[in-house]
Design an enzyme around this catalytic site. Sequence first.
Site, PDB file in Angstrom:
ATOM      1  N   GLU A  40      -2.760  19.880 -58.250  1.00 34.78           N
ATOM      2  CA  GLU A  40      -2.046  20.275 -59.473  1.00 34.78           C
ATOM      3  C   GLU A  40      -2.564  19.522 -60.694  1.00 34.78           C
ATOM      4  O   GLU A  40      -2.574  20.074 -61.807  1.00 34.78           O
ATOM      5  CB  GLU A  40      -0.545  20.033 -59.316  1.00 34.78           C
ATOM      6  CG  GLU A  40       0.171  21.023 -58.410  1.00 34.78           C
ATOM      7  CD  GLU A  40       0.076  20.678 -56.946  1.00 34.78           C
ATOM      8  OE1 GLU A  40       0.622  21.430 -56.117  1.00 34.78           O
ATOM      9  OE2 GLU A  40      -0.563  19.644 -56.612  1.00 34.78           O
ATOM     10  N   ARG A  87       6.547  23.874 -48.702  1.00 35.41           N
ATOM     11  CA  ARG A  87       6.221  22.955 -49.790  1.00 35.41           C
ATOM     12  C   ARG A  87       5.271  21.876 -49.286  1.00 35.41           C
ATOM     13  O   ARG A  87       5.460  21.296 -48.217  1.00 35.41           O
ATOM     14  CB  ARG A  87       7.478  22.316 -50.378  1.00 35.41           C
ATOM     15  CG  ARG A  87       8.501  23.292 -50.950  1.00 35.41           C
ATOM     16  CD  ARG A  87       7.893  24.174 -52.044  1.00 35.41           C
ATOM     17  NE  ARG A  87       8.897  24.857 -52.842  1.00 35.41           N
ATOM     18  CZ  ARG A  87       9.426  26.030 -52.566  1.00 35.41           C
ATOM     19  NH1 ARG A  87       9.062  26.665 -51.463  1.00 35.41           N
ATOM     20  NH2 ARG A  87      10.314  26.584 -53.364  1.00 35.41           N
ATOM     21  N   GLY A  88       4.248  21.580 -50.110  1.00 38.08           N
ATOM     22  CA  GLY A  88       3.209  20.660 -49.693  1.00 38.08           C
ATOM     23  C   GLY A  88       3.713  19.270 -49.386  1.00 38.08           C
ATOM     24  O   GLY A  88       3.238  18.613 -48.446  1.00 38.08           O
ATOM     25  N   TRP A 105      13.025  18.450 -49.218  1.00 37.83           N
ATOM     26  CA  TRP A 105      11.822  19.210 -48.901  1.00 37.83           C
ATOM     27  C   TRP A 105      12.228  20.642 -48.533  1.00 37.83           C
ATOM     28  O   TRP A 105      12.913  20.856 -47.545  1.00 37.83           O
ATOM     29  CB  TRP A 105      11.101  18.622 -47.694  1.00 37.83           C
ATOM     30  CG  TRP A 105      10.653  17.191 -47.755  1.00 37.83           C
ATOM     31  CD1 TRP A 105      10.983  16.235 -46.859  1.00 37.83           C
ATOM     32  CD2 TRP A 105       9.783  16.582 -48.699  1.00 37.83           C
ATOM     33  NE1 TRP A 105      10.375  15.051 -47.186  1.00 37.83           N
ATOM     34  CE2 TRP A 105       9.624  15.236 -48.319  1.00 37.83           C
ATOM     35  CE3 TRP A 105       9.105  17.038 -49.838  1.00 37.83           C
ATOM     36  CZ2 TRP A 105       8.828  14.338 -49.012  1.00 37.83           C
ATOM     37  CZ3 TRP A 105       8.324  16.138 -50.538  1.00 37.83           C
ATOM     38  CH2 TRP A 105       8.181  14.818 -50.132  1.00 37.83           C
ATOM     39  N   ASN A 109      -0.482  16.135 -53.444  1.00 39.47           N
ATOM     40  CA  ASN A 109       0.384  17.271 -53.771  1.00 39.47           C
ATOM     41  C   ASN A 109       1.403  16.827 -54.798  1.00 39.47           C
ATOM     42  O   ASN A 109       1.876  15.685 -54.779  1.00 39.47           O
ATOM     43  CB  ASN A 109       1.113  17.799 -52.539  1.00 39.47           C
ATOM     44  CG  ASN A 109       2.026  18.981 -52.879  1.00 39.47           C
ATOM     45  OD1 ASN A 109       3.232  18.808 -53.083  1.00 39.47           O
ATOM     46  ND2 ASN A 109       1.453  20.168 -52.981  1.00 39.47           N
ATOM     47  N   ASP A 150      22.433  25.861 -56.766  1.00 44.37           N
ATOM     48  CA  ASP A 150      20.992  26.048 -56.927  1.00 44.37           C
ATOM     49  C   ASP A 150      20.664  27.329 -57.685  1.00 44.37           C
ATOM     50  O   ASP A 150      21.541  28.021 -58.197  1.00 44.37           O
ATOM     51  CB  ASP A 150      20.288  25.995 -55.566  1.00 44.37           C
ATOM     52  CG  ASP A 150      20.712  27.128 -54.638  1.00 44.37           C
ATOM     53  OD1 ASP A 150      20.747  28.285 -55.087  1.00 44.37           O
ATOM     54  OD2 ASP A 150      21.008  26.854 -53.465  1.00 44.37           O
ATOM     55  N   ILE A 184       8.163  19.939 -57.185  1.00 46.00           N
ATOM     56  CA  ILE A 184       9.474  19.654 -57.777  1.00 46.00           C
ATOM     57  C   ILE A 184      10.528  19.885 -56.714  1.00 46.00           C
ATOM     58  O   ILE A 184      10.697  21.017 -56.238  1.00 46.00           O
ATOM     59  CB  ILE A 184       9.722  20.527 -59.017  1.00 46.00           C
ATOM     60  CG1 ILE A 184       8.692  20.194 -60.103  1.00 46.00           C
ATOM     61  CG2 ILE A 184      11.139  20.319 -59.547  1.00 46.00           C
ATOM     62  CD1 ILE A 184       8.802  21.069 -61.336  1.00 46.00           C
ATOM     63  N   TYR A 185      11.201  18.827 -56.309  1.00 44.42           N
ATOM     64  CA  TYR A 185      12.243  18.888 -55.282  1.00 44.42           C
ATOM     65  C   TYR A 185      13.441  18.092 -55.809  1.00 44.42           C
ATOM     66  O   TYR A 185      13.275  16.969 -56.269  1.00 44.42           O
ATOM     67  CB  TYR A 185      11.764  18.271 -53.968  1.00 44.42           C
ATOM     68  CG  TYR A 185      10.337  18.611 -53.620  1.00 44.42           C
ATOM     69  CD1 TYR A 185       9.991  19.897 -53.207  1.00 44.42           C
ATOM     70  CD2 TYR A 185       9.330  17.662 -53.721  1.00 44.42           C
ATOM     71  CE1 TYR A 185       8.680  20.214 -52.899  1.00 44.42           C
ATOM     72  CE2 TYR A 185       8.016  17.966 -53.402  1.00 44.42           C
ATOM     73  CZ  TYR A 185       7.694  19.247 -52.997  1.00 44.42           C
ATOM     74  OH  TYR A 185       6.390  19.562 -52.699  1.00 44.42           O
ATOM     75  N   ARG A 186      14.596  18.663 -55.716  1.00 41.14           N
ATOM     76  CA  ARG A 186      15.769  17.959 -56.237  1.00 41.14           C
ATOM     77  C   ARG A 186      16.012  16.672 -55.448  1.00 41.14           C
ATOM     78  O   ARG A 186      15.737  16.586 -54.252  1.00 41.14           O
ATOM     79  CB  ARG A 186      16.990  18.866 -56.180  1.00 41.14           C
ATOM     80  CG  ARG A 186      17.513  19.083 -54.762  1.00 41.14           C
ATOM     81  CD  ARG A 186      18.682  20.049 -54.764  1.00 41.14           C
ATOM     82  NE  ARG A 186      19.356  20.093 -53.495  1.00 41.14           N
ATOM     83  CZ  ARG A 186      19.674  21.219 -52.843  1.00 41.14           C
ATOM     84  NH1 ARG A 186      19.345  22.387 -53.354  1.00 41.14           N
ATOM     85  NH2 ARG A 186      20.317  21.163 -51.689  1.00 41.14           N
TER      86      ARG A 186
END
Length: 536
Positions: free
Chosen positions: A230, A188-189, A184, A166, A279, A169-171
Amino acid sequence: MFPFKDLPEFVRFLESKGELRRVRAPVDPELEITEIACRVVKEKGPALLFENVAGSGFPLLINMFGTERRIEWTLGRPPSEIGVELKGFADDMMPPRLAAAWKHRSLFRRALKMKPRVVARGPVGETDETPDLSRFPILKCWPKDGGRFLTYPLVFTQSPVNGRRNIGIYRLHVFGPRRTGMHWQIERGGGFHYVEAESRKEPLPTLVVLGADPVLMLAGVLPLPEDMDELAFAGFLRGEPLRLTRLPGTDMDVPADAEIVLAGRIPPFQREMEGPFGDHLGHYSHPAPFPVFEIERVYRRSRPIYPAAVVGLPPQEDKYMGNAAQEMLLPLIRVLHPELTDFWAYYEAGFHNLAVAAVRQRYQREGLKTAFALLGEGQVSLTKCLVLVDPDVDVRRWPDVLAALRRNFDPREDLLVLPGTSQDTLDFTGPKMNLGSKMILDATRDGDAARDGPRAPAFSGLPFPHRNWHDTFLVIQPGAPARLHLEKMVRDPAFRSFKFIAAVGGDVPLEDDELLTWGIFSRFDCARDLVPAKAE
């Protein structure tokens, strides 16, 4: 030029088209870059390459996807064409026919190039060093942020159960030279992989890619089905396979032409307070405990480009990325739901907070069946407010949607509130993180003639700022206590011609449609904040 080999090639292309500016003046990664980038994206200005960032020897690239034109260059064509092509293929191949296969032979050629190609080495392995995040131009975006954040990381994980990959995009909140938070979000994968690893009492090997082929950077944004790779989808979009390589001491392949790779692990049962962070909903998300990413090595080009993005009050760069994702993928939802003629989630409300579905109803209330199905589809399931309209309504024009609500919506019959449901992690309005409520507003005719009531009058006697919004919403800024004003006004016959009365804060400019949509739909919980005129 399409497809672009790597990020430097894309930068050179944008510069040749007058769509990139090099900023050689010194800039501060704390707040100053955000200030500059926000002004530029609102003006549909160029991508920016900051070459003299205080405290770092690496250039920073931002706003690379900040216009529709740059998205089209990235993909080689408008994203809507990709969506139409995919849907046409799915329609024509049910059932499979040789003539249909020949018609779509170009898609088959692309599909043959989806699988990434593994190479022995690539530019990303030119430098191998001990982690020290302080060397990179990592942004502090907003004044009340809890620190600096990596804002455009491509996070690579694999399921410890089935090995499937997987990319999301995670901050990443910087905790130290070699430690960050891992935010997470729900649905989200990467988060699912971590749950699997933690259930086995194992750390989750993780690679964070900073800067890559621009198609892959867009693919990381896409809400693809959970088990769709992806990297393969990026290869399909490119029409050429991505080059992958295995870095020393790592467990996964990464793009050989990437700029920077942070290699490490996320240990089980370890949490640290992450945030606050300004955010994409235009508010600060609250501090909360999240897993910790422990970085073991850094691999990079000798002269890498560090990518960044800023989110906040609309419009921002994520407007163009999110809209492109819709254009590409939403036509496929119509394959599963033939009665769905169009669908649009509004970036003004942070996408998940407001969506409109146009439905061709073949029997009474078929739209509700479609609404329930959509609210169970992947990340669309996080939608807070879903409006149903007829096929002749342009779902992308909010004034047209408001007109449909004014004509057809009757709250006694057409409002459905679903309490106690899952909610976007970034949404702060529910009783606790990841929990909230949803509502469905049915503005379809449902076989009946439109119920167009009298036009709402203009009001001049209200003691606080207000706006008649397309004769559908009366928007007020009453100050505190807003709820008492609402409870009184919704029961006053003088305001009955409005379908909705909404109270917003004094920071919402009433005459700005974009920010008014944001102010109404990003700040309420359906179950707790709706005030009915009466209950029957």
